[in-house]
Design a protein around this motif. Structure first.
Motif, PDB file in Angstrom:
ATOM      1  N   ILE A   1       0.923  -1.283  -0.039  1.00  0.00           N
ATOM      2  CA  ILE A   1      -0.114  -0.034   0.107  1.00  0.00           C
ATOM      3  C   ILE A   1       0.897   1.388   0.067  1.00  0.00           C
ATOM      4  CG2 ILE A   1      -1.633   1.162   1.279  1.00  0.00           C
ATOM      5  CD1 ILE A   1      -3.052  -1.345   2.333  1.00  0.00           C
ATOM      6  N   ASN A   2       1.949   1.053   0.794  1.00  0.00           N
ATOM      7  CA  ASN A   2       2.713   2.631   0.797  1.00  0.00           C
ATOM      8  C   ASN A   2       3.485   2.761  -0.469  1.00  0.00           C
ATOM      9  OD1 ASN A   2       2.716   0.724   3.535  1.00  0.00           O
ATOM     10  ND2 ASN A   2       2.832   3.038   4.226  1.00  0.00           N
ATOM     11  N   LYS A   3       4.169   1.686  -1.243  1.00  0.00           N
ATOM     12  CA  LYS A   3       4.863   1.957  -2.270  1.00  0.00           C
ATOM     13  C   LYS A   3       3.913   1.967  -3.564  1.00  0.00           C
ATOM     14  CE  LYS A   3       9.339   0.505  -0.649  1.00  0.00           C
ATOM     15  NZ  LYS A   3       9.731   1.974  -0.436  1.00  0.00           N
TER      16      LYS A   3
ATOM     17  N   ASP B   1       6.017  -0.941   6.178  1.00  0.00           N
ATOM     18  CA  ASP B   1       5.017  -1.067   5.094  1.00  0.00           C
ATOM     19  C   ASP B   1       3.931  -1.802   5.308  1.00  0.00           C
ATOM     20  OD1 ASP B   1       6.322   0.943   3.800  1.00  0.00           O
ATOM     21  OD2 ASP B   1       7.103  -0.438   2.040  1.00  0.00           O
ATOM     22  N   THR B   2       2.985  -1.820   4.780  1.00  0.00           N
ATOM     23  CA  THR B   2       1.607  -2.709   4.783  1.00  0.00           C
ATOM     24  C   THR B   2       1.273  -3.341   3.430  1.00  0.00           C
ATOM     25  OG1 THR B   2       0.675  -1.146   6.347  1.00  0.00           O
ATOM     26  CG2 THR B   2      -0.676  -2.689   5.505  1.00  0.00           C
ATOM     27  N   LEU B   3       1.194  -4.511   3.677  1.00  0.00           N
ATOM     28  CA  LEU B   3       0.927  -5.486   2.388  1.00  0.00           C
ATOM     29  C   LEU B   3      -0.647  -5.854   2.481  1.00  0.00           C
ATOM     30  CD1 LEU B   3       4.068  -7.956   2.251  1.00  0.00           C
ATOM     31  CD2 LEU B   3       3.685  -5.605   1.253  1.00  0.00           C
ATOM     32  N   HIS B   4      -1.264  -5.555   1.347  1.00  0.00           N
ATOM     33  CA  HIS B   4      -2.670  -5.930   1.197  1.00  0.00           C
ATOM     34  C   HIS B   4      -2.740  -7.159   0.409  1.00  0.00           C
ATOM     35  CE1 HIS B   4      -6.905  -5.624  -0.073  1.00  0.00           C
ATOM     36  NE2 HIS B   4      -7.233  -5.177   1.235  1.00  0.00           N
ATOM     37  N   ILE B   5      -3.425  -8.243   0.960  1.00  0.00           N
ATOM     38  CA  ILE B   5      -3.481  -9.587   0.591  1.00  0.00           C
ATOM     39  C   ILE B   5      -4.899  -9.722   0.207  1.00  0.00           C
ATOM     40  CG2 ILE B   5      -2.766 -11.916   0.743  1.00  0.00           C
ATOM     41  CD1 ILE B   5      -0.583 -11.159   2.417  1.00  0.00           C
TER      42      ILE B   5
ATOM     43  N   ASP C   1       0.265   6.662  -9.084  1.00  0.00           N
ATOM     44  CA  ASP C   1       1.159   5.325  -9.083  1.00  0.00           C
ATOM     45  C   ASP C   1       0.045   4.006  -9.486  1.00  0.00           C
ATOM     46  OD1 ASP C   1       3.198   6.958  -8.548  1.00  0.00           O
ATOM     47  OD2 ASP C   1       2.798   7.120  -6.265  1.00  0.00           O
ATOM     48  N   MET C   2      -1.061   4.061  -8.978  1.00  0.00           N
ATOM     49  CA  MET C   2      -1.941   3.088  -9.077  1.00  0.00           C
ATOM     50  C   MET C   2      -2.147   2.723 -10.768  1.00  0.00           C
ATOM     51  SD  MET C   2      -4.410   3.985  -6.178  1.00  0.00           S
ATOM     52  CE  MET C   2      -5.905   2.719  -6.457  1.00  0.00           C
ATOM     53  N   LYS C   3      -2.252   3.455 -11.371  1.00  0.00           N
ATOM     54  CA  LYS C   3      -2.354   3.533 -12.880  1.00  0.00           C
ATOM     55  C   LYS C   3      -1.073   3.113 -13.514  1.00  0.00           C
ATOM     56  CE  LYS C   3      -5.959   7.373 -13.368  1.00  0.00           C
ATOM     57  NZ  LYS C   3      -6.259   8.581 -13.994  1.00  0.00           N
TER      58      LYS C   3
ATOM     59  N   THR D   1      -9.556  -3.514  -1.710  1.00  0.00           N
ATOM     60  CA  THR D   1      -8.262  -3.265  -2.120  1.00  0.00           C
ATOM     61  C   THR D   1      -8.313  -1.543  -2.443  1.00  0.00           C
ATOM     62  OG1 THR D   1      -7.668  -5.292  -3.078  1.00  0.00           O
ATOM     63  CG2 THR D   1      -6.308  -3.501  -3.741  1.00  0.00           C
ATOM     64  N   LEU D   2      -9.090  -1.048  -3.135  1.00  0.00           N
ATOM     65  CA  LEU D   2      -9.135   0.155  -3.249  1.00  0.00           C
ATOM     66  C   LEU D   2      -9.199   1.088  -1.975  1.00  0.00           C
ATOM     67  CD1 LEU D   2      -8.937   2.314  -5.679  1.00  0.00           C
ATOM     68  CD2 LEU D   2     -11.757   2.030  -5.851  1.00  0.00           C
TER      69      LEU D   2
END
Length: 268
Positions: free
Chosen positions: A59-61, A81-85, A197-199, A216-217
């Protein structure tokens, strides 16, 4: 006989330079220690079987990867950092990156839990049609909606009953300090800037294109699912689009609304 004169300030200058280099090296070493990649394996919590195709997003990067056939992944990360799974049919989870995970290169085993779904009653015969076209055409409701295009998408979508006045609506929101758009966009500028960045990240875009749950969004933008619906409603998107569009389409819609907000905000 030669006499050399030295300034008293010269040793002090060397000492300052030495201290600067010393702290620079320490800082660089700390950064190198904290930065890097983390690896893990996604497993089902019941039978401990690897899960392929799980989306793992930092999420952070705003960077994402997908697990391989053995459920393994490696992703760029730093401590905290936080990982979204997330994976279709399973509950999404968040995992915080720790220093030891990076430093010792351990492969974390991360279990995910399958969702339990309850099917709702479906009404098939909603409209009672006679089979006679002149009569049936009057029985079927017609939505007075307008259609528009979202940047990067090939399909058009409805914009609600007041689409021609959407610009004025956003403009009026801008001058109301208590308005939802002002509160969300104004206070979450850093999160909203992640939209660009998401794009750019194909893994993130592919993950969002296959999802409709907004989880996720919401995690990436630091908002709730209700906030997402409110943003789109205030930006004059139809309820049909809000409830049926996939997460990638929703992201593009929010991005367009945010860009318009910034333009109006600069013109104030």
């Amino acid at each position: 006989m030669f006499i050399t004169f030295t300034s008293d300030k010269q040793p002090m200058r060397y000492f300052v330079v030495f201290l600067f280099l010393f702290f620079t090296l320490i800082s660089g070493a700390q950064d190198a220690q904290n930065a890097g990649t983390v690896s893990g394996t996604i497993l089902t919590d019941v039978d401990q079987l690897p899960v392929q195709g799980v989306n793992v997003i930092n999420i952070n990067k705003v960077r994402g990867v997908v697990t391989d056939a053995k459920g393994n992944f490696t992703i760029e990360a730093v401590a905290n950092d936080t990982l979204h799974i997330s994976y279709i049919g399973f509950q999404s989870i968040k995992v915080r990156v720790t220093n030891d995970w990076i430093k010792y290169k351990t492969v974390a085993k991360i279990p995910i839990t399958e969702r339990a779904y309850t099917l709702n009653e479906v009404v098939v015969d909603k409209y009672h049609l006679t089979g006679y076209l002149p009569v049936d055409s009057k029985l079927i409701p017609v939505k007075e909606s307008y259609r528009y295009n979202i940047a990067g998408l090939t399909q058009g979508y409805e914009g609600g009953e007041n689409s021609p006045g959407a610009f004025k609506r956003v403009l009026s929101n801008m001058f109301n300090p208590a308005d939802l758009l002002h509160n969300l966009f104004g206070k979450k500028g850093n999160e909203m800037r992640r939209l660009r960045d998401m794009k750019k990240d194909d893994t993130v875009r592919n993950a969002l294109a296959a999802k409709f749950d907004r989880e996720t969004l919401a995690a990436l933008l630091g908002v709730t699912k209700e906030d997402i619906a409110d943003i789109l409603e205030h930006c004059n998107y139809s309820q049909e689009f809000i409830t049926t569009a996939n997460d990638l389409q929703i992201m593009d819609a929010i991005s367009g609304c945010y860009e318009e907000y910034k333009v109006l905000n600069r013109s104030k």
